[in-house]
Design a protein around this motif. Structure first.
Motif, PDB file in Angstrom:
ATOM      1  N   SER A 202      29.394  51.689  84.844  1.00 11.48           N
ATOM      2  CA  SER A 202      29.434  53.437  84.900  1.00 11.48           C
ATOM      3  C   SER A 202      31.118  53.869  84.887  1.00 11.48           C
ATOM      4  CB  SER A 202      28.465  53.869  86.117  1.00 11.48           C
ATOM      5  OG  SER A 202      27.885  53.267  86.878  1.00 11.48           O
ATOM      6  N   ALA A 203      32.024  53.007  84.980  1.00 12.64           N
ATOM      7  CA  ALA A 203      33.237  53.262  84.624  1.00 12.64           C
ATOM      8  C   ALA A 203      33.884  54.276  83.795  1.00 12.64           C
ATOM      9  CB  ALA A 203      33.924  52.463  85.172  1.00 12.64           C
ATOM     10  N   SER A 204      34.730  54.662  83.154  1.00  9.72           N
ATOM     11  CA  SER A 204      35.001  56.135  82.925  1.00  9.72           C
ATOM     12  C   SER A 204      35.534  54.805  81.453  1.00  9.72           C
ATOM     13  CB  SER A 204      36.664  56.593  82.375  1.00  9.72           C
ATOM     14  OG  SER A 204      37.568  56.150  82.866  1.00  9.72           O
ATOM     15  N   LYS A 205      36.577  55.145  80.419  1.00  9.72           N
ATOM     16  CA  LYS A 205      37.017  54.237  79.553  1.00  9.72           C
ATOM     17  C   LYS A 205      37.525  53.445  79.485  1.00  9.72           C
ATOM     18  CE  LYS A 205      37.854  53.827  74.622  1.00  9.72           C
ATOM     19  NZ  LYS A 205      37.807  54.659  73.079  1.00  9.72           N
ATOM     20  N   GLY A 206      38.646  54.214  80.258  1.00  9.79           N
ATOM     21  CA  GLY A 206      40.142  53.821  80.496  1.00  9.79           C
ATOM     22  C   GLY A 206      39.791  52.414  81.722  1.00  9.79           C
ATOM     23  N   ASN A 207      38.872  52.327  82.410  1.00 13.01           N
ATOM     24  CA  ASN A 207      38.847  51.998  83.226  1.00 13.01           C
ATOM     25  C   ASN A 207      37.910  50.988  82.867  1.00 13.01           C
ATOM     26  OD1 ASN A 207      40.816  52.357  85.573  1.00 13.01           O
ATOM     27  ND2 ASN A 207      40.020  53.994  85.830  1.00 13.01           N
ATOM     28  N   ARG A 208      37.166  51.129  81.972  1.00 10.40           N
ATOM     29  CA  ARG A 208      35.457  49.727  81.923  1.00 10.40           C
ATOM     30  C   ARG A 208      36.419  48.386  81.634  1.00 10.40           C
ATOM     31  NH1 ARG A 208      33.171  53.079  77.896  1.00 10.40           N
ATOM     32  NH2 ARG A 208      32.477  54.508  79.334  1.00 10.40           N
ATOM     33  N   GLU A 209      36.762  48.191  80.800  1.00 10.29           N
ATOM     34  CA  GLU A 209      37.402  46.795  80.710  1.00 10.29           C
ATOM     35  C   GLU A 209      38.040  45.656  82.039  1.00 10.29           C
ATOM     36  OE1 GLU A 209      36.154  44.586  77.990  1.00 10.29           O
ATOM     37  OE2 GLU A 209      34.961  46.990  77.503  1.00 10.29           O
ATOM     38  N   ALA A 210      38.869  46.820  82.063  1.00  7.78           N
ATOM     39  CA  ALA A 210      39.574  46.387  83.437  1.00  7.78           C
ATOM     40  C   ALA A 210      39.313  45.604  84.402  1.00  7.78           C
ATOM     41  CB  ALA A 210      40.561  47.408  84.217  1.00  7.78           C
ATOM     42  N   LEU A 211      37.674  47.394  84.939  1.00  5.26           N
ATOM     43  CA  LEU A 211      36.888  46.240  85.873  1.00  5.26           C
ATOM     44  C   LEU A 211      36.189  45.451  85.506  1.00  5.26           C
ATOM     45  CD1 LEU A 211      36.233  49.785  87.797  1.00  5.26           C
ATOM     46  CD2 LEU A 211      37.351  48.502  88.196  1.00  5.26           C
ATOM     47  N   ARG A 212      36.109  45.414  84.569  1.00  2.76           N
ATOM     48  CA  ARG A 212      34.498  43.891  84.121  1.00  2.76           C
ATOM     49  C   ARG A 212      35.628  42.637  83.792  1.00  2.76           C
ATOM     50  NH1 ARG A 212      32.803  46.450  77.998  1.00  2.76           N
ATOM     51  NH2 ARG A 212      30.512  47.629  79.341  1.00  2.76           N
ATOM     52  N   ALA A 213      37.110  42.876  83.733  1.00  6.15           N
ATOM     53  CA  ALA A 213      37.723  41.482  84.180  1.00  6.15           C
ATOM     54  C   ALA A 213      38.134  41.505  85.614  1.00  6.15           C
ATOM     55  CB  ALA A 213      39.301  41.687  83.467  1.00  6.15           C
ATOM     56  N   ALA A 214      37.977  42.222  86.399  1.00  6.09           N
ATOM     57  CA  ALA A 214      37.954  42.317  88.243  1.00  6.09           C
ATOM     58  C   ALA A 214      36.324  41.436  88.530  1.00  6.09           C
ATOM     59  CB  ALA A 214      37.621  43.208  88.935  1.00  6.09           C
ATOM     60  N   ALA A 215      35.874  42.157  87.403  1.00  7.18           N
ATOM     61  CA  ALA A 215      34.637  41.391  88.062  1.00  7.18           C
ATOM     62  C   ALA A 215      34.063  39.878  88.527  1.00  7.18           C
ATOM     63  CB  ALA A 215      32.738  42.443  86.977  1.00  7.18           C
ATOM     64  N   LYS A 216      34.073  39.224  87.530  1.00  4.33           N
ATOM     65  CA  LYS A 216      34.888  37.807  86.757  1.00  4.33           C
ATOM     66  C   LYS A 216      35.966  37.105  87.391  1.00  4.33           C
ATOM     67  CE  LYS A 216      32.997  38.893  81.779  1.00  4.33           C
ATOM     68  NZ  LYS A 216      32.811  38.336  80.796  1.00  4.33           N
ATOM     69  N   GLY A 217      37.234  37.892  87.650  1.00  2.23           N
ATOM     70  CA  GLY A 217      37.872  37.097  88.209  1.00  2.23           C
ATOM     71  C   GLY A 217      37.632  37.239  89.585  1.00  2.23           C
ATOM     72  N   PHE A 218      37.931  37.764  90.528  1.00  2.00           N
ATOM     73  CA  PHE A 218      37.388  38.007  91.496  1.00  2.00           C
ATOM     74  C   PHE A 218      36.305  36.475  92.645  1.00  2.00           C
ATOM     75  CE2 PHE A 218      39.057  42.387  91.927  1.00  2.00           C
ATOM     76  CZ  PHE A 218      40.267  42.001  92.750  1.00  2.00           C
ATOM     77  N   ALA A 219      36.759  36.138  94.161  1.00  2.00           N
ATOM     78  CA  ALA A 219      36.296  35.003  94.116  1.00  2.00           C
ATOM     79  C   ALA A 219      34.498  35.870  94.699  1.00  2.00           C
ATOM     80  CB  ALA A 219      36.490  34.783  95.525  1.00  2.00           C
ATOM     81  N   THR A 220      34.367  37.325  94.801  1.00  2.00           N
ATOM     82  CA  THR A 220      33.494  37.925  94.682  1.00  2.00           C
ATOM     83  C   THR A 220      33.204  39.006  94.087  1.00  2.00           C
ATOM     84  OG1 THR A 220      31.147  38.127  96.562  1.00  2.00           O
ATOM     85  CG2 THR A 220      33.694  38.533  96.928  1.00  2.00           C
ATOM     86  N   ALA A 221      32.356  39.606  93.058  1.00  2.00           N
ATOM     87  CA  ALA A 221      32.639  40.946  93.398  1.00  2.00           C
ATOM     88  C   ALA A 221      31.351  41.913  93.865  1.00  2.00           C
ATOM     89  CB  ALA A 221      30.326  40.866  91.494  1.00  2.00           C
ATOM     90  N   GLU A 222      31.352  41.294  95.061  1.00  2.00           N
ATOM     91  CA  GLU A 222      30.853  42.465  96.131  1.00  2.00           C
ATOM     92  C   GLU A 222      32.416  42.651  96.861  1.00  2.00           C
ATOM     93  OE1 GLU A 222      27.949  43.631  96.782  1.00  2.00           O
ATOM     94  OE2 GLU A 222      27.712  42.509  94.952  1.00  2.00           O
ATOM     95  N   VAL A 223      32.918  44.385  96.884  1.00  2.00           N
ATOM     96  CA  VAL A 223      33.883  44.230  97.725  1.00  2.00           C
ATOM     97  C   VAL A 223      34.018  46.204  98.567  1.00  2.00           C
ATOM     98  CG1 VAL A 223      36.034  45.990  96.927  1.00  2.00           C
ATOM     99  CG2 VAL A 223      34.955  44.686  95.679  1.00  2.00           C
ATOM    100  N   PRO A 224      33.011  45.188 100.249  1.00  2.00           N
ATOM    101  CA  PRO A 224      33.990  46.463 101.272  1.00  2.00           C
ATOM    102  C   PRO A 224      34.618  47.498 101.158  1.00  2.00           C
ATOM    103  CG  PRO A 224      33.632  44.024 101.914  1.00  2.00           C
ATOM    104  CD  PRO A 224      33.671  44.095 100.142  1.00  2.00           C
ATOM    105  N   PHE A 225      34.045  48.061 101.468  1.00  2.00           N
ATOM    106  CA  PHE A 225      34.931  49.407 101.760  1.00  2.00           C
ATOM    107  C   PHE A 225      34.983  50.517 102.481  1.00  2.00           C
ATOM    108  CE2 PHE A 225      30.926  51.411  99.427  1.00  2.00           C
ATOM    109  CZ  PHE A 225      31.254  52.329  99.561  1.00  2.00           C
TER     110      PHE A 225
END
Length: 286
Positions: A202-225
């Protein structure tokens, strides 16, 4: 002796983080990717609460606001070692660019105090000056955020304010905690969990690929906020809790990243470095 060596190892992990390139930038153990289910968030509310869409619209609301001053903090902990990195600067949400001065604490390994790092944030890129570790003082280091396994949510020692807001596009669950104030401004407090994979789609073009990388790189894709919205729906404070696996030492690094926004509408000029001002050599290990 074993305990002391363990503390030195933990300190080494965080020293890498404080030098401006988190260990996960070199390749954390891959976590699970974001779920493909794109269902909207379910938000529990009380009287006076805004709807779930207000969280998903938070980034767009900031774009309409134009710009803001920001203060950031990033607390990292692994083993028995904990450090906090602080930043301050301005951000233009329409251009998705900003400038921060990042203050590093004393190296936990006992080295001398670091000079502040100047960071320029831009769509798809992070520029750092005073990076150290073999980089000339007059040169910038450029990092392609899509190549970072944390998507630059952690690497720079400060989470890009717009990327932080776009994480809320992946909010799956949230609860209205109540009314409070942030720096004297009345706000509504929400607590929930965002899915990095959903946020990336759902992100803007500028952040889409970076957030996709984060979704694969973190220990979990679930982020409490925890997020605090003012009466205009603008983010005043946003806190995320990230977790990633340090592949070198098989430990989990816990990160709490906090972004404070204020003085909306202030000038936020950002001038990116010329190509000749970008360091092309190899960055030494800190």
């Amino acid at each position: 002796m074993v305990a002391q060596q363990g503390r030195r190892t933990d300190a080494r992990v965080l020293a890498v983080a404080m030098a401006g390139l988190m260990c996960c930038a070199a390749g954390c153990s891959a976590g699970r990717a974001g779920a493909e289910d794109a269902r909207p968030a379910a938000v529990s509310t009380r009287s006076g609460a805004v709807s779930a869409e207000a969280l998903h619209r938070a980034a767009a609301t900031l774009e309409r606001a134009g710009s803001a001053r920001t203060r950031t903090s990033m607390e990292m902990a692994t083993g028995g070692t904990r450090v906090t990195i602080r930043g301050e600067g301005v951000y233009d949400f329409r251009k998705q660019s900003g400038q921060l001065t990042v203050e590093l604490p004393q190296d936990p390994a006992g080295a001398e105090e670091h000079r502040p790092i100047t960071e320029l944030l831009a769509p798809g890129a992070l520029f750092m000056k005073n990076r150290g570790a073999g980089v000339p003082a007059d040169k910038w280091v450029r990092v392609d955020t899509a190549t970072l396994s944390d998507g630059n949510l952690v690497t720079g020692g400060a989470t890009d304010p717009f990327a932080a807001a776009e994480l809320l596009r992946g909010a799956r669950t949230a609860t209205y905690v109540g009314r409070t104030d942030v720096a004297g401004v009345p706000v509504a407090h929400y607590r929930g969990t965002a899915d990095l994979g959903l946020a990336a789609r759902s992100a803007s073009k500028g952040n889409r690929e970076a957030l996709r990388a984060a979704a694969k790189g973190f220990a979990t894709a679930e982020v409490p906020f925890d997020v605090y919205l003012d009466d205009e729906g603008r983010i005043r404070e946003l806190r995320h809790r990230f977790s990633f696996v340090n592949g070198q030492h098989r430990g989990t690094v816990a990160v709490v990243s906090t972004t404070l926004l204020y003085d909306f509408g202030v000038p936020a000029p950002v001038r990116l470095p010329e190509s000749g001002d970008i360091f092309a050599g190899k960055i030494a290990e800190p």
